[in-house]
Design a protein around this motif. Sequence first.
Motif, PDB file in Angstrom:
ATOM      1  N   ALA A  38      45.434  52.574  37.272  1.00 58.51           N
ATOM      2  CA  ALA A  38      45.001  52.126  35.954  1.00 58.51           C
ATOM      3  C   ALA A  38      45.735  50.849  35.558  1.00 58.51           C
ATOM      4  CB  ALA A  38      45.235  53.227  34.926  1.00 58.51           C
ATOM      5  N   THR A  39      47.008  50.752  35.925  1.00 62.40           N
ATOM      6  CA  THR A  39      47.792  49.549  35.602  1.00 62.40           C
ATOM      7  C   THR A  39      47.214  48.325  36.294  1.00 62.40           C
ATOM      8  OG1 THR A  39      49.776  50.893  35.329  1.00 62.40           O
ATOM      9  CG2 THR A  39      50.104  48.528  35.689  1.00 62.40           C
ATOM     10  N   THR A  40      46.898  48.445  37.582  1.00 58.76           N
ATOM     11  CA  THR A  40      46.317  47.331  38.340  1.00 58.76           C
ATOM     12  C   THR A  40      44.967  46.927  37.764  1.00 58.76           C
ATOM     13  OG1 THR A  40      47.402  48.143  40.331  1.00 58.76           O
ATOM     14  CG2 THR A  40      45.615  46.588  40.644  1.00 58.76           C
ATOM     15  N   LEU A  41      44.175  47.918  37.390  1.00 55.62           N
ATOM     16  CA  LEU A  41      42.856  47.624  36.825  1.00 55.62           C
ATOM     17  C   LEU A  41      42.992  46.953  35.458  1.00 55.62           C
ATOM     18  CD1 LEU A  41      41.152  50.961  37.857  1.00 55.62           C
ATOM     19  CD2 LEU A  41      40.567  48.681  38.735  1.00 55.62           C
ATOM     20  N   ALA A  42      43.931  47.418  34.626  1.00 57.36           N
ATOM     21  CA  ALA A  42      44.126  46.841  33.294  1.00 57.36           C
ATOM     22  C   ALA A  42      44.542  45.378  33.377  1.00 57.36           C
ATOM     23  CB  ALA A  42      45.149  47.651  32.513  1.00 57.36           C
ATOM     24  N   GLU A  43      45.270  45.015  34.434  1.00 55.44           N
ATOM     25  CA  GLU A  43      45.682  43.619  34.607  1.00 55.44           C
ATOM     26  C   GLU A  43      44.485  42.706  34.831  1.00 55.44           C
ATOM     27  OE1 GLU A  43      48.354  43.955  37.909  1.00 55.44           O
ATOM     28  OE2 GLU A  43      50.015  44.699  36.664  1.00 55.44           O
ATOM     29  N   GLN A  44      43.369  43.264  35.247  1.00 58.40           N
ATOM     30  CA  GLN A  44      42.184  42.473  35.557  1.00 58.40           C
ATOM     31  C   GLN A  44      41.128  42.520  34.454  1.00 58.40           C
ATOM     32  OE1 GLN A  44      40.968  43.206  39.781  1.00 58.40           O
ATOM     33  NE2 GLN A  44      42.682  44.654  39.679  1.00 58.40           N
TER      34      GLN A  44
END
Length: 121
Positions: A38-44
Amino acid sequence: MIDEPPAAEAVDSVLGALADPTRRQLLDLLAAQGEATATTLAEQLPVSRQAVVKHLAVLDAAGLVSGARVGREVRYSVRPAALDTTARWMASLAADWDRRLAHIKRVAEAADRDESPTPPD
């Protein structure tokens, strides 16, 4: 209320989940990346990590993604089965409409031939 078959409930759930543009974007990102947190996706995306987690929960409930815990992280990936079911439903619906439109065309063409003026003698 009429009970719907499980496939119809799955299609309803998928279409509801895909109605939100952020969820479609998340699904696109996961399909391109294979898996992500979720963290990686939120960065995008222009939304918070908490919003991403909520959207992923909706996608998970619809059977579109699954999360697997790896240490302290949850890694999400696409589950294509629910999309396949929905695609088959849409293809069946399209085929039904194609048959109906072909029938209407045949009826209209037959009516047109019957109403064509006969050439004078």
